[in-house]
Motif scaffolding. Structure first.
Motif, PDB file in Angstrom:
ATOM      1  N   GLY A  46     -36.636 -12.207 -38.866  1.00  0.00           N
ATOM      2  CA  GLY A  46     -36.478 -11.536 -37.581  1.00  0.00           C
ATOM      3  C   GLY A  46     -37.086 -10.143 -37.666  1.00  0.00           C
ATOM      4  N   ASN A  47     -36.283  -9.136 -37.324  1.00  0.00           N
ATOM      5  CA  ASN A  47     -36.747  -7.748 -37.416  1.00  0.00           C
ATOM      6  C   ASN A  47     -36.253  -7.043 -38.669  1.00  0.00           C
ATOM      7  OD1 ASN A  47     -38.074  -7.815 -34.856  1.00  0.00           O
ATOM      8  ND2 ASN A  47     -36.088  -7.581 -33.839  1.00  0.00           N
ATOM      9  N   SER A  48     -35.658  -7.800 -39.597  1.00  0.00           N
ATOM     10  CA  SER A  48     -35.056  -7.198 -40.784  1.00  0.00           C
ATOM     11  C   SER A  48     -35.924  -7.407 -42.017  1.00  0.00           C
ATOM     12  CB  SER A  48     -33.664  -7.803 -41.039  1.00  0.00           C
ATOM     13  OG  SER A  48     -32.809  -7.589 -39.931  1.00  0.00           O
ATOM     14  N   LEU A  49     -36.159  -6.325 -42.750  1.00  0.00           N
ATOM     15  CA  LEU A  49     -36.868  -6.408 -44.014  1.00  0.00           C
ATOM     16  C   LEU A  49     -35.881  -6.864 -45.088  1.00  0.00           C
ATOM     17  CD1 LEU A  49     -39.360  -5.915 -45.800  1.00  0.00           C
ATOM     18  CD2 LEU A  49     -38.676  -3.514 -45.984  1.00  0.00           C
ATOM     19  N   ILE A  50     -36.177  -7.997 -45.716  1.00  0.00           N
ATOM     20  CA  ILE A  50     -35.291  -8.597 -46.712  1.00  0.00           C
ATOM     21  C   ILE A  50     -35.937  -8.496 -48.091  1.00  0.00           C
ATOM     22  CG2 ILE A  50     -34.071 -10.693 -47.412  1.00  0.00           C
ATOM     23  CD1 ILE A  50     -33.105  -9.567 -44.756  1.00  0.00           C
ATOM     24  N   MET A  51     -35.140  -8.160 -49.110  1.00  0.00           N
ATOM     25  CA  MET A  51     -35.623  -8.156 -50.484  1.00  0.00           C
ATOM     26  C   MET A  51     -34.724  -9.030 -51.342  1.00  0.00           C
ATOM     27  SD  MET A  51     -36.136  -5.030 -53.229  1.00  0.00           S
ATOM     28  CE  MET A  51     -34.381  -4.684 -53.420  1.00  0.00           C
ATOM     29  N   ALA A  52     -35.360  -9.901 -52.142  1.00  0.00           N
ATOM     30  CA  ALA A  52     -34.643 -10.695 -53.135  1.00  0.00           C
ATOM     31  C   ALA A  52     -35.023 -10.171 -54.508  1.00  0.00           C
ATOM     32  CB  ALA A  52     -35.000 -12.172 -53.003  1.00  0.00           C
ATOM     33  N   GLY A  53     -34.039  -9.883 -55.358  1.00  0.00           N
ATOM     34  CA  GLY A  53     -34.315  -9.330 -56.682  1.00  0.00           C
ATOM     35  C   GLY A  53     -33.606 -10.101 -57.777  1.00  0.00           C
ATOM     36  N   ILE A  54     -34.294 -10.232 -58.932  1.00  0.00           N
ATOM     37  CA  ILE A  54     -33.715 -10.961 -60.069  1.00  0.00           C
ATOM     38  C   ILE A  54     -33.126  -9.965 -61.051  1.00  0.00           C
ATOM     39  CG2 ILE A  54     -34.086 -12.830 -61.717  1.00  0.00           C
ATOM     40  CD1 ILE A  54     -36.805 -13.319 -60.480  1.00  0.00           C
ATOM     41  N   ILE A  55     -31.892 -10.234 -61.484  1.00  0.00           N
ATOM     42  CA  ILE A  55     -31.178  -9.386 -62.447  1.00  0.00           C
ATOM     43  C   ILE A  55     -31.169 -10.086 -63.807  1.00  0.00           C
ATOM     44  CG2 ILE A  55     -28.960  -8.282 -62.948  1.00  0.00           C
ATOM     45  CD1 ILE A  55     -28.401  -8.422 -59.931  1.00  0.00           C
ATOM     46  N   GLY A  56     -31.201  -9.301 -64.873  1.00  0.00           N
ATOM     47  CA  GLY A  56     -31.186  -9.845 -66.227  1.00  0.00           C
ATOM     48  C   GLY A  56     -32.554  -9.701 -66.856  1.00  0.00           C
ATOM     49  N   GLY A  81     -28.726 -13.403 -62.273  1.00  0.00           N
ATOM     50  CA  GLY A  81     -28.422 -13.522 -60.856  1.00  0.00           C
ATOM     51  C   GLY A  81     -29.598 -13.153 -59.978  1.00  0.00           C
ATOM     52  N   ILE A  82     -29.524 -13.587 -58.728  1.00  0.00           N
ATOM     53  CA  ILE A  82     -30.490 -13.192 -57.699  1.00  0.00           C
ATOM     54  C   ILE A  82     -29.698 -12.628 -56.528  1.00  0.00           C
ATOM     55  CG2 ILE A  82     -32.231 -13.973 -56.049  1.00  0.00           C
ATOM     56  CD1 ILE A  82     -33.138 -16.040 -58.064  1.00  0.00           C
ATOM     57  N   GLU A  83     -29.966 -11.369 -56.221  1.00  0.00           N
ATOM     58  CA  GLU A  83     -29.274 -10.691 -55.128  1.00  0.00           C
ATOM     59  C   GLU A  83     -30.249 -10.455 -53.978  1.00  0.00           C
ATOM     60  OE1 GLU A  83     -26.045  -9.997 -55.402  1.00  0.00           O
ATOM     61  OE2 GLU A  83     -25.895 -10.600 -57.508  1.00  0.00           O
ATOM     62  N   LEU A  84     -29.716 -10.416 -52.759  1.00  0.00           N
ATOM     63  CA  LEU A  84     -30.555 -10.163 -51.593  1.00  0.00           C
ATOM     64  C   LEU A  84     -30.002  -9.013 -50.772  1.00  0.00           C
ATOM     65  CD1 LEU A  84     -30.628 -13.569 -52.011  1.00  0.00           C
ATOM     66  CD2 LEU A  84     -32.409 -13.213 -50.305  1.00  0.00           C
ATOM     67  N   TRP A  85     -30.906  -8.161 -50.317  1.00  0.00           N
ATOM     68  CA  TRP A  85     -30.548  -6.987 -49.526  1.00  0.00           C
ATOM     69  C   TRP A  85     -31.346  -6.954 -48.235  1.00  0.00           C
ATOM     70  CZ3 TRP A  85     -31.304  -6.953 -54.744  1.00  0.00           C
ATOM     71  CH2 TRP A  85     -30.298  -6.420 -55.558  1.00  0.00           C
ATOM     72  N   GLU A  86     -30.746  -6.358 -47.215  1.00  0.00           N
ATOM     73  CA  GLU A  86     -31.531  -5.911 -46.069  1.00  0.00           C
ATOM     74  C   GLU A  86     -31.936  -4.478 -46.359  1.00  0.00           C
ATOM     75  OE1 GLU A  86     -31.350  -4.973 -41.275  1.00  0.00           O
ATOM     76  OE2 GLU A  86     -29.608  -5.872 -42.262  1.00  0.00           O
ATOM     77  N   VAL A  87     -33.230  -4.202 -46.275  1.00  0.00           N
ATOM     78  CA  VAL A  87     -33.738  -2.852 -46.497  1.00  0.00           C
ATOM     79  C   VAL A  87     -33.896  -2.192 -45.136  1.00  0.00           C
ATOM     80  CG1 VAL A  87     -35.563  -1.460 -47.518  1.00  0.00           C
ATOM     81  CG2 VAL A  87     -34.974  -3.669 -48.539  1.00  0.00           C
ATOM     82  N   ILE A  88     -33.064  -1.215 -44.878  1.00  0.00           N
ATOM     83  CA  ILE A  88     -33.056  -0.558 -43.566  1.00  0.00           C
ATOM     84  C   ILE A  88     -33.923   0.689 -43.638  1.00  0.00           C
ATOM     85  CG2 ILE A  88     -31.612   0.488 -41.789  1.00  0.00           C
ATOM     86  CD1 ILE A  88     -29.279  -1.215 -42.923  1.00  0.00           C
ATOM     87  N   VAL A  89     -35.007   0.661 -42.867  1.00  0.00           N
ATOM     88  CA  VAL A  89     -35.959   1.767 -42.833  1.00  0.00           C
ATOM     89  C   VAL A  89     -35.616   2.659 -41.655  1.00  0.00           C
ATOM     90  CG1 VAL A  89     -38.398   2.422 -42.736  1.00  0.00           C
ATOM     91  CG2 VAL A  89     -37.723   0.262 -43.822  1.00  0.00           C
ATOM     92  N   SER A  90     -35.504   3.952 -41.894  1.00  0.00           N
ATOM     93  CA  SER A  90     -35.171   4.891 -40.835  1.00  0.00           C
ATOM     94  C   SER A  90     -36.262   4.932 -39.775  1.00  0.00           C
ATOM     95  CB  SER A  90     -34.981   6.298 -41.428  1.00  0.00           C
ATOM     96  OG  SER A  90     -34.878   7.266 -40.401  1.00  0.00           O
ATOM     97  N   ASP A  91     -35.845   5.023 -38.504  1.00  0.00           N
ATOM     98  CA  ASP A  91     -36.814   5.144 -37.412  1.00  0.00           C
ATOM     99  C   ASP A  91     -37.543   6.481 -37.459  1.00  0.00           C
ATOM    100  OD1 ASP A  91     -36.145   2.658 -36.425  1.00  0.00           O
ATOM    101  OD2 ASP A  91     -34.573   3.452 -35.105  1.00  0.00           O
ATOM    102  N   GLU A  92     -36.906   7.464 -38.074  1.00  0.00           N
ATOM    103  CA  GLU A  92     -37.476   8.807 -38.090  1.00  0.00           C
ATOM    104  C   GLU A  92     -38.421   9.028 -39.261  1.00  0.00           C
ATOM    105  OE1 GLU A  92     -34.209  11.491 -38.045  1.00  0.00           O
ATOM    106  OE2 GLU A  92     -33.525  10.894 -36.047  1.00  0.00           O
TER     107      GLU A  92
END
Length: 389
Positions: free
Chosen positions: A249-259, A266-277
């Motif tokens: 959609g409009n969300s920047l998603i990042m998947a990262g591998i730990i270890g 593990g594999i974790e996923l984040w929404e990366v929220i970029v400031s409008d400013e």
């Protein structure tokens, strides 16, 4: 809802109106096509139910010959999350011969590059391929993206070229058909300016590029033809050895591998929220952790291969993750609901599902939002569909 007398004198219940439309809006697309054939009233109901229909992206698995003429197989398999089924897609047309091996980029784009021409396709079923002149700078492993009306090709330059960071832009709506040189990629990508080492995500306005290992990130704006540094994609207390990005959609998603590669924990996923400013202000919001059982199947339970990197296909409210090295593990899927990942599942290898072996062929994984109009267009192009649970 209407009651009618049947031949035995009993009453039949006829479902119509809002109730029928509501029921139809929950059906998979292939079932909707069948529902259209029931009667004129059902055909109308299907049309009106599309207002409520939530489209879910299909995952496509293509096979292509590794050697000339690089023919793409006439049979493709696709996973439809709404029906939770693999769908075999066949076309009666002659298989297309491509200029080189095809590749996927930021989920929906398929492309092929050779010294003679550049071919690409962005429609849901990749029915239409457009062929244009190749970029002026010769490349072997570039990052490629479609941002709005612009096709962007960056990096991956051959050693004999003068600018290894060269960026070119092609306006798909322009009549001149010329590639335009833009600002080169930033110098801090000196050791990694190719698709092998970079992950790309595309919004409607910008292309984001991150180095898989370090998280060093920048963005490219086709309007200004320039690059901007973005903070590294390194979320706080987590130490990632590889990451992949995409837009859901409009969300920047990042998947990262730990270890580490030999023992990913593990594999974790984040929404990366970029400031409008300011692009220099980022916030990481954890949206999900891949279950251990899914991670094991992604790697392949009997696999001794290291997990060096992952591929992320994110479109709409779905994310699909698989081993970028394609070492035989399963594809992992999850849905985004209320900003969090849920309904985790693994998808058995598509080739195994259909009991086929593809000697001398390579696999290409892509993802597209498939609407009812896309399906009808595929039928008009004589595509055949069959499902398997």
């Amino acid at each position: 809802m209407e009651n009618k007398k049947n031949n035995d004198g009993g009453e039949e219940v006829s479902i119509d109106g809002d109730i029928l439309e509501s029921i139809l809006s929950h059906l998979p697309l292939l079932d909707l096509d069948s529902a259209c054939q029931v009667s004129k009233s059902w055909n109308r109901a299907v049309f009106f139910s599309l207002r409520r229909l939530k489209t879910m992206p299909w995952l496509f698995v293509y096979n292509q010959r590794n050697s000339p003429p690089y023919t793409m197989a006439a049979t493709t398999v696709a996973y439809d999350p709404k029906s939770d089924a693999w769908i075999e897609i066949k076309t009666v047309s002659t298989p297309v011969e491509y200029v080189s091996v095809a590749r996927s980029s930021h989920s929906t784009l398929l492309y092929a590059l050779s010294p003679a021409k550049f071919s690409f396709s962005i429609d849901a079923f990749h029915l239409t391929w457009r062929h244009v002149a190749p970029p002026r700078v010769w490349r072997i492993d570039p990052i490629v993206a479609v941002v709005g009306r612009n096709l962007v090709v960056a990096g991956g330059v051959c050693d004999f070229e003068e600018d290894r960071f060269a960026v070119e832009l092609f306006d798909m709506e322009s009549s001149d058909g010329e590639w335009e040189r833009c600002e080169s990629m930033p110098d801090f990508l000196y050791e990694s300016a190719s698709a092998t080492w970079l992950s790309v995500a595309v919004s409607s306005e910008k292309m984001y590029v991150t180095e898989k290992r370090s998280g060093v990130t920048c963005s490219f704006d086709p309007e200004t033809r320039s690059w901007t540094k973005v903070p590294d994609l390194c979320p706080g207390e987590y130490i990632l050895y590889s990451r992949s990005i995409g837009f859901a959609g409009n969300s920047l998603i990042m998947a990262g591998i730990i270890g580490n590669e030999d023992n990913p924990t593990g594999i974790e996923l984040w929404e990366v929220i970029v400031s409008d400013e300011s692009l220099m202000s980022l916030k990481f919001e954890l949206i999900g952790s891949m279950p251990k059982t899914c991670l094991d199947k992604l790697r392949g339970i009997d696999s001794d291969w290291p997990l060096t990197s992952i591929a992320l296909n994110a479109v709409g409210d779905m994310v699909y993750i698989h081993d970028a090295a394609e070492n035989g593990g399963e594809i992992v899927a999850a849905e985004i609901d209320g900003g969090k990942l849920c309904k985790w599942r693994t998808l058995p290898n598509a080739d195994a599902t259909w009991n086929k072996s593809h000697v001398g062929e390579r696999v290409i994984v892509a993802c597209s939002n498939v609407g009812f109009s896309d399906l009808k267009l595929a039928f008009r192009n004589h595509f055949g569909f069959s499902t398997s649970k």
